[in-house]
Design an enzyme around this catalytic site. Structure first.
Site, short mmCIF file in Angstrom:
data_model
loop_
_atom_site.label_atom_id
_atom_site.label_comp_id
_atom_site.label_asym_id
_atom_site.label_seq_id
_atom_site.Cartn_x
_atom_site.Cartn_y
_atom_site.Cartn_z
N TYR A 165 10.82 -10.90 -4.85
CA TYR A 165 10.30 -11.47 -6.09
C TYR A 165 11.26 -11.24 -7.26
CZ TYR A 165 5.78 -12.00 -3.73
OH TYR A 165 4.77 -12.36 -2.86
N LYS A 214 9.41 -5.53 8.68
CA LYS A 214 9.74 -6.52 9.69
C LYS A 214 11.13 -6.14 10.23
CE LYS A 214 8.79 -10.42 11.81
NZ LYS A 214 7.74 -10.51 12.84
N ASP A 246 3.38 -8.69 10.72
CA ASP A 246 2.49 -9.66 11.38
C ASP A 246 1.39 -8.94 12.16
OD1 ASP A 246 4.71 -8.80 12.79
OD2 ASP A 246 4.95 -10.61 13.97
N ASP A 270 1.85 -7.79 -1.39
CA ASP A 270 1.11 -8.84 -2.11
C ASP A 270 0.11 -9.49 -1.16
OD1 ASP A 270 0.35 -10.74 -3.91
OD2 ASP A 270 2.23 -11.87 -3.89
N ASP A 274 -4.22 -8.50 -0.63
CA ASP A 274 -5.25 -9.53 -0.81
C ASP A 274 -6.12 -9.66 0.44
OD1 ASP A 274 -4.70 -10.19 -3.40
OD2 ASP A 274 -4.45 -12.34 -3.02
#
Ligand code: NAD
Length: 378
Positions: A165, A214, A246, A270, A274
């Site tokens: 980001y 990852k 994942d 992020d 959520d």
């Protein structure tokens, strides 16, 4: 002074300097913001005052403008005065910002720009989001009872100021076609400091930490993993495991009870936070904290300013009240007061609900009544 009785000089050392200057133990800045912001923050302040009486500390409040109300008053969503006040405080409590009134502001002058601005100005690099299911609200969770088990309490620690980001990005051309690129980059010190926040938290909880990355694909994840492994040597009591992002997304709904603290990068955090917040099933219940290198932090509910119900007195103040509990635990070193507020919330929920979490057979209460009930339970 020469009048002092020098035969008993040590007496002076025992006078608390805060008492001499009539100072409160903690200075809190309130950023009520827009929409339901003032309704919910007022209830949280009431609860903090009650906790301060019960646990014998004093709090002094100051207010500052952020978001739409700041645009109306000063033309910008984050006035310099707000930054200065927040920097000087022990902690900041934020309601929520935004609303249709300011939707036509240019991007860099929208209320939400104020939110990003204050996070940056305070150097808030660690975002803590608990995903909790309160026993009386189990039915609100979309996850089946048998999967949840007893209760659920996961803490997601998300790196907030680095990664993709904030990395370099741009437009280019590939084979004559328009293309775009972004970069995920983490430095060792960035990973070290977020890892320490997560390990410290795990030490205060069930001493289990899952680092999510990852690393089977991304070089930045491999550096992340090496660094977390190295920092783990400082915390031999914490059981550390690693999980690919994942798999973690899947495990959160398959077997959420396996997690205690999760630490991860900005983008993965992020998304996962959520997802995890949905497990609780109610947006009006979820608190959050953002921490800087100093102990001060910014505490806020995860929901927005709910303009559709603003001014009706029916907003659920519990996410903000639970944000105060987090503040007491992580910034103000008052863990007993934090525990007591959380216990009071659970107790009140057995019979009382604001409309957003209402279930038949319980009392439907207003925002203010909910605040009063938590104070009484405290
Ligand atoms: P929202 O979270 O404000 O509302 C979503 C839905 O949840 C609404 O129906 C609302 O009534 C309900 N809700 C939210 N909080 C509640 C509470 N405490 N009690 C009862 N019901 C509650 O999200 P939105 O509608 O997408 O956004 C509204 C405004 O808030 C926008 O301007 C948005 O940019 C802003 N926003 C601010 C923040 C923040 O300040 N941190 C976060 C998200 C959205």
């Amino acid at each position: 002074s020469s009048d002092l009785n020098m035969s008993e000089p040590t007496q002076l050392l025992y006078i608390n300097s805060k008492e001499i200057f009539n100072m409160a133990d903690y200075k809190i800045v309130l950023l009520k913001g827009d929409g339901i912001g003032s309704e919910i923050v007022n209830q949280a302040v009431k609860v903090l005052d009650k906790a301060s009486e019960k646990f014998n500390f004093t709090v002094e409040y100051d207010e500052a403008l952020l978001g739409g109300c700041a645009i109306d008053a000063t033309g910008v969503p984050l006035p310099d005065e707000t930054v200065a006040k927040c920097k000087a405080a022990d902690s900041v409590l934020l309601g929520a910002v935004g609303g249709p009134k300011w939707d036509n502001q240019p991007g860099n002058n929208r209320p939400e720009a104020g939110l990003l601005g204050i996070r940056g100005a305070l150097g808030l690099f660690a975002n803590l989001r608990p995903a909790v299911i309160f026993e009386p609200l189990k039915k609100a969770s979309p996850i089946k009872d048998e999967i949840i088990g007893g209760s659920l309490d996961i803490m997601i620690v998300r790196e907030l100021t680095g990664g993709i980001y904030f990395g370099k990005r741009g437009r280019t051309e590939v084979d004559g076609q328009p293309a775009a690129w972004d970069t995920e980059q983490y430095s060792v010190p960035e990973v070290e400091r977020i890892a320490r926040v997560a390990f410290d938290l795990a030490m205060k909880r069930n001493k289990k930490l899952t680092s999510v990355d990852k690393a089977n694909v991304l070089e930045s994840s491999r550096l992340w993993r090496e660094t977390v492994t190295r920092i783990s040597k400082e915390y031999p009591e914490v059981e550390l495991n690693y999980m690919y992002v994942d798999n973690c997304a899947m495990q959160l709904v398959r077997n959420p009870g396996q997690f205690d603290v999760i630490v991860t990068s900005n983008i993965f955090g992020d998304i996962l936070s959520d997802e995890a917040s949905m497990i609780s099933g109610s947006i009006g219940m979820l608190a959050s904290a953002s921490l800087s290198e100093s102990k001060s932090g910014l505490y806020e509910p995860i929901h927005g300013s709910a303009p559709d119900i603003a001014g009706l007195g029916i907003a659920n103040p519990l996410a903000t009240i639970l944000s105060v509990a987090m503040m007491l635990r992580y910034s103000l070193d008052q863990p007993k007061a934090a525990d007591a507020i959380e216990a009071a919330v659970t107790k009140v929920l057995e019979n009382n609900r604001t409309p957003d979490i209402y279930e038949e057979g319980t009392n439907k209460v207003t925002c203010e009544q909910m605040g009063d009930l938590v104070c009484e339970a405290l």
